[in-house]
Scaffold this active site. Structure first.
Site, PDB file in Angstrom:
ATOM      1  N   CYS A   7       0.842  -1.193   0.000  1.00 17.34           N
ATOM      2  CA  CYS A   7       0.000   0.000   0.000  1.00 17.34           C
ATOM      3  C   CYS A   7       0.880   1.247   0.000  1.00 17.34           C
ATOM      4  O   CYS A   7       1.991   1.235   0.539  1.00 17.34           O
ATOM      5  CB  CYS A   7      -0.910   0.023   1.226  1.00 17.34           C
ATOM      6  SG  CYS A   7      -2.042  -1.376   1.316  1.00 17.34           S
TER       7      CYS A   7
ATOM      8  N   TRP B  16       2.532  10.141  -8.688  1.00 19.52           N
ATOM      9  CA  TRP B  16       2.203   9.300  -7.545  1.00 19.52           C
ATOM     10  C   TRP B  16       1.693  10.100  -6.350  1.00 19.52           C
ATOM     11  O   TRP B  16       1.642   9.593  -5.236  1.00 19.52           O
ATOM     12  CB  TRP B  16       3.403   8.450  -7.160  1.00 19.52           C
ATOM     13  CG  TRP B  16       3.711   7.403  -8.190  1.00 19.52           C
ATOM     14  CD1 TRP B  16       2.994   7.121  -9.319  1.00 19.52           C
ATOM     15  CD2 TRP B  16       4.811   6.487  -8.182  1.00 19.52           C
ATOM     16  NE1 TRP B  16       3.576   6.093 -10.020  1.00 19.52           N
ATOM     17  CE2 TRP B  16       4.696   5.684  -9.352  1.00 19.52           C
ATOM     18  CE3 TRP B  16       5.874   6.265  -7.316  1.00 19.52           C
ATOM     19  CZ2 TRP B  16       5.608   4.677  -9.661  1.00 19.52           C
ATOM     20  CZ3 TRP B  16       6.787   5.261  -7.629  1.00 19.52           C
ATOM     21  CH2 TRP B  16       6.654   4.471  -8.781  1.00 19.52           C
TER      22      TRP B  16
ATOM     23  N   GLU C 101      13.691  -1.396 -13.982  1.00 18.46           N
ATOM     24  CA  GLU C 101      12.970  -2.476 -13.293  1.00 18.46           C
ATOM     25  C   GLU C 101      12.327  -3.330 -14.367  1.00 18.46           C
ATOM     26  O   GLU C 101      11.367  -2.914 -14.996  1.00 18.46           O
ATOM     27  CB  GLU C 101      11.910  -1.907 -12.356  1.00 18.46           C
ATOM     28  CG  GLU C 101      11.137  -2.982 -11.622  1.00 18.46           C
ATOM     29  CD  GLU C 101      10.034  -2.424 -10.730  1.00 18.46           C
ATOM     30  OE1 GLU C 101       9.358  -3.235 -10.084  1.00 18.46           O
ATOM     31  OE2 GLU C 101       9.857  -1.205 -10.692  1.00 18.46           O
TER      32      GLU C 101
ATOM     33  N   HIS D 111      10.897  -8.342  -6.006  1.00 20.02           N
ATOM     34  CA  HIS D 111       9.541  -8.582  -5.502  1.00 20.02           C
ATOM     35  C   HIS D 111       9.254 -10.069  -5.318  1.00 20.02           C
ATOM     36  O   HIS D 111       8.264 -10.437  -4.698  1.00 20.02           O
ATOM     37  CB  HIS D 111       8.504  -7.977  -6.455  1.00 20.02           C
ATOM     38  CG  HIS D 111       8.695  -6.513  -6.682  1.00 20.02           C
ATOM     39  ND1 HIS D 111       8.476  -5.577  -5.696  1.00 20.02           N
ATOM     40  CD2 HIS D 111       9.099  -5.817  -7.778  1.00 20.02           C
ATOM     41  CE1 HIS D 111       8.729  -4.371  -6.177  1.00 20.02           C
ATOM     42  NE2 HIS D 111       9.111  -4.491  -7.431  1.00 20.02           N
TER      43      HIS D 111
END
EC number: 2.1.1.14
Length: 769
Positions: free
Chosen positions: A526, A571, A675, A705
């Site tokens: 989150c 963002w 990434e 991840h």
């Protein structure tokens, strides 16, 4: 017929991120599966009741997800990637879902997770469906049916939500070396959708919301024709379909859309004009429901409801109208009422998900009461938005100095004056860099102790000296760990930062931060976007003390890590009263000041992260060149004044860079890290095209991840592939993202293997370490 209220979806995570905490406890085996399921049921029931209490007539069902709604659709269609079939005897549906999203292993063999990609132009990530030729889909809708039964117990009208078949195919990827037409899978896919519709009709469901956001794109003609075929096949008289579009205008698709066999159309109207509404009303079949998405699901500002009342009032007499959110409220925090630390005047400008539901009801009430010539509701709408009108002249948001500075800089050339080949020699000599330099992206593991320390400091439970001393201790440990690993360019690890965007929002003027304004990024991850409320400036240096302290501990170069202007804007919850390029320009000037101060203090490697650069690209190709022009210029403003021997890095998320290679090159950064580790084939395509054109590049060499730890051989294999296309003096070796979410044990092994691989490559080239 009365105007009805609905939304496209509601946040899943819970008011206090209960879903996040439950998932992480389950993955760590701290709670049972039954406990996790109980928490899910509790959250769904709470969220439905919150919507009902806020006045929503039709509540969406199926918008809840344990990880991602696109992955849920894959599970519902029994679209399990082939490499996971080996787990089918050992995993139930829920655990298979987690394995696909996070990766797994069996008999010491790693099973890589499915690719994760941004959901259109949002900061939400979906798990990319994988397709093979001649694939057969099968129905597995146990979870959806269970949720429908739960919701029906409330005796309130419901609207199941499904991702549409064409969008599902469009956003997926083929997993075979040889490409094939994904539309060849449509017949099998439609059979399953028909089966779902039949089951739902037996439950007396009247409406299904079928999401087709791909319609906002500029699709090939073959795909548009497929829409006609698909919705001919899906049409039935027992159940009604609300075709749902969002994230942009769809007027370019109206000739196709109005031929589809559906019963209503939902449109994102947040960027429309009065003429757009008239056009829609005139062109759509009169028997259709027109669902107006006028409440912005991606931002937190109040809606000018009276303005919308005036725009929509005449239509209510001529056709059936629903009022809804522009998109799912998944992208909005849940409840403004639990924000106790925001200035009340500022707080009154905002609406979170529950308040957005109330906004929809307010407008519906006014439109419905207008039939009786009742003006009370209209007055309520006028008063509701008064504070936001007054805001425009507030000293809180207007800074004449910032506005003047923007005027003076906008016309200047911001290119670096020296070519990269010259800069590269100066930089490598300054830092004595070896071939294949190793580094990390910026953040290191954030323990619960670090988070507690920051929270205590924020709540004024500890003084500044105590806080600084302990953060410095963490930085010292991070530097020591990197020196043990023998990385070439170090970082300070960012223990003082809660989030790469929120941290800068807390230290720049023109922002406010919420306490509980969390939204889901992916799975249990989150984020709490800062809110841009006014003109932006940097009152004092932000990162200098931490970076300089880290540099004092080592003879190796320490990278200063900054978040770039496009990413901070994208963002954040951005203001809507000025153009986005002006917000980005203000941010660029603030970050430029930080860059120059870092350089003056002796920091010679500065990384400006722009993972959201591609994400900000408009969905329609015809609108992309204008965005890229100002976005690239904005980035260049941040770095154009640095010296030639200062090395500028940037970090980006790989996402179809092939389309914008020339624009990426215009950034003229010294080193770009990407990434990309879940997109190996696409990355190689990009490298083939751009590898020799780029200055220096650090493709993400492993996926941080994933729970998988890469072996030395795995890393070596990747590097050898990359070296086919990247000159050896331009290849950097790094993970694909920051390490903050991993444990120390995980990163030590991975980074150690990465460094050994780099040293092995140097030895193979006849070089010393």
């Amino acid at each position: 017929m009365p105007v009805l209220s609905h939304i496209l979806g509601f946040p899943r995570i819970g008011l206090y991120r209960e879903l996040k905490h439950a998932l992480e406890q389950y993955w760590e085996k701290k709670i049972t599966e039954n406990k996790l399921l109980d928490i899910g049921r509790m959250l769904r029931m709470r969220h439905w009741k919150q919507q009902i209490n806020s006045g929503i007539n039709l509540i969406p069902i199926g918008d809840f997800s344990w990880y991602d709604h696109v992955l849920d659709m894959s599970i519902m269609l029994n679209n399990i990637p082939t490499r996971f079939h080996i787990l089918s005897q050992k995993k139930n549906t829920l655990n298979m879902l987690f394995s696909i999203a996070r990766g797994d292993s069996i008999n010491n063999t790693t099973i890589t997770p499915s690719e994760m990609k941004k959901w259109f132009n949002t900061n939400y990530h979906y798990i990319v469906p994988e397709f093979v030729q001649n694939q057969i889909f099968k129905l597995n809708c146990t979870q959806l049916l269970a949720e429908i039964d739960e919701a029906l117990s409330l005796n309130h009208p419901i609207k199941p939500v499904l991702l549409g078949p064409l969008t599902y195919l469009w956003i997926g990827k083929t997993k075979e070396t040889k490409e094939f037409d994904r539309l060849s899978l449509l017949p099998s896919l439609l059979l399953v959708y028909k089966e779902i519709f039949n089951i739902l009709s037996k439950k007396n469901i009247q409406w299904i919301q079928i999401d087709e956001p791909a319609l906002v794109l500029e699709l090939p003609q073959t795909w548009l024709k497929a829409y006609l075929h698909a919705y001919d096949q899906l049409y039935q008289t027992k159940i009604k379909l609300l075709l749902t579009t969002y994230f942009g205008k769809i007027y370019h698709q109206l000739p196709i859309i109005k031929q589809l066999k559906v019963n209503g159309l939902h449109i994102d109207l947040t960027n429309c004009s009065d003429n757009d509404i008239s056009l829609l009303h005139e062109q759509l079949p009169k028997k259709w429901i027109l669902s107006a998405g006028i409440i912005n699901g991606k931002n937190i500002w109040k809606t000018n409801l009276y303005d919308w009342f005036l725009k929509l009032n005449t239509i209510t007499h001529q056709r059936s109208l629903w009022i809804g959110s522009s998109c799912s409220l998944l992208h909005s925090p849940i409840d403004l009422n639990i924000e106790s630390k925001l200035n009340n005047n500022i707080k009154n400008w905002f609406a979170f998900a529950i308040q957005k539901c109330s906004e929809i009801k307010l407008l519906c009430d006014a439109l419905n009461s207008n039939h009786n010539d009742n003006s009370d509701q209209q007055n309520i709408l006028k008063k509701y938005y008064n504070t936001n009108i007054q805001r425009l002249n507030s000293n809180i948001i207007n800074n004449p100095q910032v506005q003047e500075r923007c005027k003076n800089i906008i016309t200047l050339d911001h290119s670096r004056k020296t070519k990269h080949i010259t800069r590269m020699k100066l930089q490598h000599n300054r830092f004595n860099l070896p071939l294949y330099p190793t580094t990390t992206i910026g953040s290191f593991p954030q323990t619960s102790e670090i988070r507690k320390l920051r929270l205590k400091f924020k709540n004024k439970q500890i003084n500044e000296d105590y806080y600084y001393t302990h953060i410095q201790q963490y930085i010292k440990k991070i530097i020591q760990e990197q020196e043990k690993l023998d990385l070439d360019i170090l970082v300070h690890g960012e223990p003082e930062r809660n989030d790469m965007v929120e941290y800068f929002g807390e230290n720049l003027k023109g922002f406010v931060s919420s306490q509980h304004g969390w939204i889901q990024s992916y799975g249990s991850r989150c984020i709490k976007p800062p809110i841009i409320i006014g003109d932006i400036s940097r009152p004092i240096p932000i990162t200098i003390p931490w970076i300089n302290y880290a540099q004092s501990l080592t003879n190796k170069p320490v990278k200063g890590i900054l978040t770039g202007p496009i990413t901070i804007m994208t963002w954040s919850f951005a203001r809507e009263d000025i153009p986005r390029h002006m917000i980005a320009l203000q941010l660029a000037l603030a970050i430029r000041d930080e860059v120059m101060d870092l350089e003056k203090s002796g920091i010679g490697v500065i990384q400006i992260d722009e993972p959201a650069l591609r994400e900000g690209l408009p969905l329609k190709k015809s609108e992309q060149s204008y965005y890229l022009k100002w976005a690239i210029n904005t980035f260049k403003i941040t770095v154009s004044s640095v010296k030639d021997n200062t090395q500028i890095h940037t970090h980006m998320c790989y996402s179809e860079f092939n389309e914008i290679i020339d624009d990426i090159l215009k950034l003229d950064v010294d080193v770009i890290s990407i990434e990309s580790s879940r997109s190996d084939l696409q990355l190689l395509q990009f490298i083939k095209t751009a590898g020799k054109k780029l200055n220096e590049i650090g493709p993400g060499i492993y996926d941080i991840h994933s729970i998988h730890q890469p072996s030395i051989n795995e890393i070596m294999d990747k590097l050898k592939k990359l070296l086919q296309y990247i000159p050896k003096d331009r290849l950097w070796i790094n993970p694909d993202c920051g390490l903050k979410t991993r444990s120390w044990n995980e990163i030590r092994e991975s980074l150690n293997n990465m460094v050994i691989a780099a040293k092995t490559l140097r030895i193979n080239n006849g070089l010393n370490n």
